[in-house]
Scaffold this motif. Structure first.
Motif, PDB file in Angstrom:
ATOM      1  N   ALA A 185       0.845  -1.103   0.153  1.00 14.55           N
ATOM      2  CA  ALA A 185      -0.039  -0.058  -0.105  1.00 14.55           C
ATOM      3  C   ALA A 185       0.837   1.318  -0.015  1.00 14.55           C
ATOM      4  CB  ALA A 185      -0.819  -0.171   1.329  1.00 14.55           C
ATOM      5  N   TYR A 186       0.399   2.211  -0.753  1.00 14.29           N
ATOM      6  CA  TYR A 186       1.083   3.597  -0.721  1.00 14.29           C
ATOM      7  C   TYR A 186       0.110   4.499  -0.033  1.00 14.29           C
ATOM      8  CZ  TYR A 186       4.774   1.791  -3.963  1.00 14.29           C
ATOM      9  OH  TYR A 186       5.619   1.181  -4.507  1.00 14.29           O
ATOM     10  N   GLY A 187       0.383   4.990   1.334  1.00 14.44           N
ATOM     11  CA  GLY A 187      -0.248   5.565   2.095  1.00 14.44           C
ATOM     12  C   GLY A 187      -1.802   4.958   2.297  1.00 14.44           C
ATOM     13  N   LYS A 188      -2.914   5.419   2.117  1.00 12.41           N
ATOM     14  CA  LYS A 188      -4.091   4.599   2.322  1.00 12.41           C
ATOM     15  C   LYS A 188      -4.599   3.816   0.927  1.00 12.41           C
ATOM     16  CE  LYS A 188      -6.045   7.870   5.943  1.00 12.41           C
ATOM     17  NZ  LYS A 188      -6.990   9.026   5.903  1.00 12.41           N
ATOM     18  N   LYS A 189      -3.771   4.067  -0.025  1.00 11.10           N
ATOM     19  CA  LYS A 189      -4.290   3.210  -1.202  1.00 11.10           C
ATOM     20  C   LYS A 189      -3.417   1.845  -1.349  1.00 11.10           C
ATOM     21  CE  LYS A 189      -5.259   3.897  -6.055  1.00 11.10           C
ATOM     22  NZ  LYS A 189      -4.848   4.590  -7.156  1.00 11.10           N
ATOM     23  N   THR A 190      -4.246   0.742  -1.336  1.00 10.93           N
ATOM     24  CA  THR A 190      -3.514  -0.615  -1.541  1.00 10.93           C
ATOM     25  C   THR A 190      -3.482  -0.804  -2.844  1.00 10.93           C
ATOM     26  OG1 THR A 190      -4.793  -0.981   0.375  1.00 10.93           O
ATOM     27  CG2 THR A 190      -3.690  -3.035  -0.738  1.00 10.93           C
ATOM     28  N   LYS A 229      -3.132  -6.393  -3.515  1.00 13.66           N
ATOM     29  CA  LYS A 229      -3.892  -6.641  -2.267  1.00 13.66           C
ATOM     30  C   LYS A 229      -3.972  -8.470  -1.870  1.00 13.66           C
ATOM     31  CE  LYS A 229      -7.316  -3.160  -3.982  1.00 13.66           C
ATOM     32  NZ  LYS A 229      -8.434  -3.001  -4.572  1.00 13.66           N
ATOM     33  N   ASP A 257       4.674  -4.938   2.053  1.00 12.87           N
ATOM     34  CA  ASP A 257       4.096  -4.690   3.470  1.00 12.87           C
ATOM     35  C   ASP A 257       3.972  -6.017   4.230  1.00 12.87           C
ATOM     36  OD1 ASP A 257       4.172  -2.103   2.764  1.00 12.87           O
ATOM     37  OD2 ASP A 257       1.947  -1.871   1.962  1.00 12.87           O
TER      38      ASP A 257
END
Lengths: 311, 396
Positions: free
Chosen positions: A10-15, A18, A54
Motif C-alpha cells: 500500500a502507498y498511504g491509504k491506497k492499497t 492486495k 508490506d
C-alpha cells in the motif's frame, strides 16, 4: 524458482497489491496480464527487491526477499518498462556497466557483452551510442543488460511498449529462445497475444488482485469453450432470430437492437456459419459483416471484470 | 567499493563525452580567466601592492590627533609616501598629473568627530583610495573609543571614596592612565601592515583562482542533476535492483562528482600554468591539497542538494541563480576588497570565498599555515553533507 505468498503493498491509504500469491517452477514462463495500473509493475518491483512488501513472503531461488535480498537479486535479471540505459554511452559500455553492477570482473563482462550483443543481434552497433539507436534496438539492449550475469529468473515488464512490429517479433522470439534454454521467465504485458505466445501459465491481475491463474486452455475453458459469431445486419426480424436459435450447436443468441448486431454463442462455429448464411438468405436479411471470436484472454478479462484489457 | 568505482567511472565518462558540459566546466573558466584577467588588469594589478601609494594631504585640523594621524600613522607606513599639499586645486592637479595616487583632506573639527576626512583619487586607483579611507576612519574610530574610555574612567575615579578621602590623587592617576593609554594606543592607532606572503597577485592569477572557485561550484548542481536524471530515466531504479547496496550506489554517485571536479581542477591548473603562465605560488602540492578538499566539499554539497530537491527545474534554478550569487559573494566576479564591509562579512559564509582566499594566500607566498583552516573546513563540509545527503537519500 519463485514463491510469492499473499504479498501486499500500500502507498498511504491506497492499497496497490492486495494479497497476490503464485509460484513458478524452474524453466517455466509465466505471464502477468492486466490493464495499466492493475499492480503488475508493483508486484514485479516487490519480487525484484526494489520495493519492500508490506506483508507476505517472497522467495527467489531459495532466498527470502527482505532477508537475503542481495543473494536473491543476483539470481534475477530485470528488464524494466522504461529504457533504463545511458544514452550517451555506447551499447558495449552500457552492457559492461550493468555486468559489473552484478559483480562480473572486467574480463568476464567484456566476454559476456560480446555474447549478449550477438544474442540481441546488435554486434555491429556495439560501439554506437544508445542515443543513435531506434526504439526497437534500445529495447533489445535493455533486455541484453538484464542477461549479462546469466540470471536464472528473467523478469520483463512490458518490454515491447512503443516499438515497431519487427522489433517486437525479434524480442518475442528472443524471450522464447531464452525460456527454451531453461531460463524462468515472468512476462508482464497488457497485450494478451504476447502473453499467449510466450507463456505456459498466465495470471490475470486487476485492481491489485489475481483474478485468474492457469494455462491458457484452463482459463479459456472458463468461457465454456464457445465461439462468438457476431453478425451486423441491415435489419432484424423475429423469424430470423427464431431460426438461428433453433440451429444445431447454437447455445445462446444476444441481440443488440440499436447497433443491429447479433452475438451467437456456438460450440462448433465452422458448422454454424454455413447454416447462418443460409437462414439469412432465406429470411432476406442483408448481412453487413460477420466476425468470429474464438475464446481468448481478452474475452475472459471482459467476462471477469466487465472491462477490456486496454481500458 | 568496486561497484562505487564503476558507478563513478561511468559518471565521469558520461560527463567527459557531454560536449555541452565539457564546454561549460572545462573551457568556459579558461576563456573567462583569459578575458577577465586581461580586461580587469588595472583593478587588480593597480591595487595588489601597497608599497607605492603616493598620498597628498591637506590638514585643516591642527589638533594633536590630526597631527598624530599624518605624522605618526601615514608617514610611518612603509608602503606610503606622504606629501603635504597646499590647496584642493593643487591636490586635484597632482592627482591628474599622476604625481600622487590619493589625496586626503582632513577638515577642521575632525578630531571632535564633527567632520569626516575626504579622500580623492583617480578612477583607476580605487583600491589605494579605499586603503587610505579605511586607514583614516579606523584611526579616528580607535581614537574616539580610547578617548571615551579614558573620560569614563576619570569620571568614575573622581567619584570614588579614595579620591574624596584624599587617598588617591586624580592628577597622578590621570598621568598613569595617560601613559598606559599612550603605550597601548601607540600600537592600536597605527595601521598594521600584515602581509601573508611576499609576492603580489596579478590579475591573471586572481581571476584564475576566482574562475576555478566559481566553476567548481557548478559541480553542486551537476552532481545533483546527475542523480535526478538517473531517477527520471529509471537507471537508478535498475541499479537498486542489482545486488549493490544503496549506500554503495550513493557513494558511487558522490565519487563520480568528486572525480570530475578533480579532473576539472587539474586540467585548469595545468592549462593556466602552461598557457597563461599563471604562478600558483610555487608549492603545487599545497595548491592540490586545497583543490582536492574544495572538490570534496562541493561534491558533498551536491549529494545534500540531490536529497533536498526532486526535479530538474529546481536544480537548474539553483544552478542559474544560486551559483552565480555564491560566485559574486565569494569574490569570483569582482575582487573582494572592493566589497562594502557588510558584504565582506557575508562572503565569509560562502565556501568559494574560503577557497579563493586560500589560493590567493598561496600565490602571495603563503604556506600550510594559511591553508589549515580552509582545508579542514572543506573536509568537514564534504563529510557532513555527504553523510546527511546519503542518509536522506537512503530513506527516500
Amino acid at each position: 524458482m519463485l514463491q510469492a505468498e499473499n504479498i501486499k503493498k500500500a502507498y498511504g491509504k491506497k492499497t496497490i497489491v492486495k494479497g497476490i500469491s503464485f509460484s513458478l517452477k524452474k524453466g517455466e514462463s509465466f505471464g502477468l496480464l492486466g490493464p495499466n495500473g492493475a499492480g503488475k509493475s508493483t508486484t514485479i518491483s516487490m519480487i525484484s527487491g526494489l520495493v519492500p512488501h508490506d506483508s507476505g513472503n517472497i522467495t527467489v531461488g531459495g532466498y527470502v526477499i527482505g532477508k537475503e535480498t542481495a543473494k536473491a537479486k543476483q539470481k534475477i535479471g530485470i528488464v524494466p518498462q522504461e529504457i533504463a540505459l545511458y544514452p550517451t554511452l555506447t551499447a558495449h559500455e552500457n552492457l559492461m556497466f550493468w555486468g559489473k553492477m552484478y559483480g562480473l570482473t572486467h574480463g568476464e563482462a567484456k566476454k559476456r557483452a560480446a555474447e549478449v550483443l550477438e544474442y540481441v543481434g546488435l554486434t555491429e552497433r556495439a560501439k554506437d551510442k544508445i542515443e543513435t539507436f531506434s526504439g526497437g534496438m534500445k529495447r533489445r539492449i535493455n533486455i541484453g543488460a538484464a542477461l549479462m550475469h546469466k540470471p536464472e529468473l528473467l523478469i520483463m515488464d512490458e518490454p515491447t511498449v512503443g516499438i515497431d512490429p519487427q522489433s517486437r517479433n525479434h524480442i518475442l522470439e528472443t524471450v522464447k529462445q531464452l525460456n527454451e534454454t531453461g531460463m524462468t521467465v515472468i512476462y508482464t504485458s497488457h497485450y494478451m497475444e504476447e502473453v499467449e505466445f510466450l507463456c505456459d501459465r498466465i495470471g490475470i491481475i486487476d485492481q491489485g488482485e489475481m483474478i485468474a491463474i492457469g494455462t491458457k486452455t484452463d482459463l479459456c475453458s472458463r468461457l465454456g469453450g464457445d465461439t462468438i459469431i457476431q453478425l451486423t445486419v441491415s435489419g432484424i426480424n423475429e423469424a430470423f432470430l427464431v431460426a438461428i436459435r433453433s440451429l444445431a450447436h447454437v447455445n445462446d443468441v444476444t441481440v443488440h437492437e440499436l447497433e443491429l448486431k447479433i452475438d451467437i454463442s456456438a460450440a462448433h462455429h465452422e458448422k454454424v456459419v454455413t447454416s447462418l448464411l443460409a437462414e439469412a438468405t432465406a429470411h432476406h436479411i442483408n448481412l453487413l459483416s460477420l466476425q468470429v471470436q474464438e475464446p481468448n484472454l481478452e474475452r475472459l478479462f471482459l467476462n471477469l471484470t466487465g472491462r477490456t484489457l486496454r481500458d | 567499493m568496486k561497484k562505487s568505482i564503476w558507478i563513478a567511472w561511468k559518471d565521469v565518462k558520461i560527463r567527459i563525452t557531454d560536449r555541452k558540459g565539457f564546454m561549460m566546466l572545462i573551457l568556459m573558466p579558461l576563456i573567462l580567466t583569459c578575458i577577465l584577467g586581461a580586461a580587469l588588469g588595472s583593478v587588480v594589478d593597480g591595487g595588489s601592492r601597497i608599497d607605492d601609494i603616493k598620498v597628498g594631504y591637506i590638514q585643516s585640523d591642527q589638533s594633536d590627533t590630526a597631527n598624530m594621524f599624518t605624522k605618526d600613522v601615514l608617514k610611518k607606513m612603509k608602503s606610503i609616501k606622504v606629501t603635504k599639499v597646499g590647496s584642493k586645486d593643487k591636490m586635484k592637479k597632482l592627482i591628474d598629473e599622476k604625481k600622487i595616487d590619493v589625496g586626503i583632506v582632513i577638515p577642521n573639527h575632525w578630531e571632535a568627530g564633527k567632520t569626516s576626512a575626504v579622500v580623492n583619487a583617480a578612477p583607476d586607483q580605487t583600491l589605494k583610495s579605499s586603503i587610505i579611507e579605511t586607514a583614516a576612519s579606523s584611526f579616528i574610530e580607535q581614537y574616539k573609543a580610547v578617548k571615551e574610555a579614558a573620560s569614563g574612567s576619570m569620571d568614575y575615579i573622581s567619584k570614588t571614596e579614595a579620591v574624596k578621602q584624599g587617598k588617591l590623587d586624580p592628577a597622578q592617576f590621570a598621568e598613569k592612565l595617560a601613559k598606559t593609554l599612550e603605550k597601548e594606543t601607540g600600537d592600536k592607532l597605527t595601521i598594521a601592515e600584515k602581509s601573508v606572503g611576499s609576492k603580489a597577485v596579478t590579475s591573471f592569477q586572481y581571476y584564475s583562482a576566482a574562475m576555478l572557485c566559481m566553476f567548481m561550484l557548478f559541480h553542486i548542481t551537476v552532481g545533483a542533476k546527475s542523480f535526478l536524471q538517473e531517477k527520471d530515466t529509471e537507471t537508478l531504479a535498475r541499479m537498486l535492483m542489482t545486488p549493490a547496496q544503496k549506500s554503495v550506489i550513493l557513494f558511487g554517485k558522490w565519487l563520480g562528482t568528486y572525480l570530475f571536479a578533480i579532473i576539472q581542477f587539474f586540467i585548469f591548473l595545468i592549462v593556466t600554468i602552461n598557457v597563461f603562465g599563471v604562478d600558483w605560488g610555487g608549492n603545487l602540492l599545497l595548491v592540490s591539497v586545497l583543490g582536492l578538499s574544495y572538490a570534496a566539499a562541493v561534491s558533498g554539497i551536491s549529494m545534500l542538494l540531490a536529497s533536498c530537491i526532486s526535479d530538474m527545474k529546481t536544480a537548474d534554478a539553483i544552478g542559474g541563480f544560486g551559483i552565480q550569487l555564491l560566485a559574486v559573494l565569494g569574490g569570483s566576479m569582482l575582487p573582494l576588497y572592493q566589497f562594502p564591509d557588510v558584504l565582506q562579512s557575508v562572503s565569509k559564509a560562502v565556501p568559494n570565498r574560503w577557497a579563493l582566499d586560500g589560493f590567493l594566500s598561496l600565490m602571495e607566498g603563503g604556506g600550510w599555515a594559511d591553508l589549515q583552516k580552509p582545508v579542514l573546513l572543506f573536509a568537514a563540509i564534504g563529510f557532513c553533507s555527504l553523510v546527511i545527503g546519503i542518509r536522506r537519500l537512503h530513506t527516500r
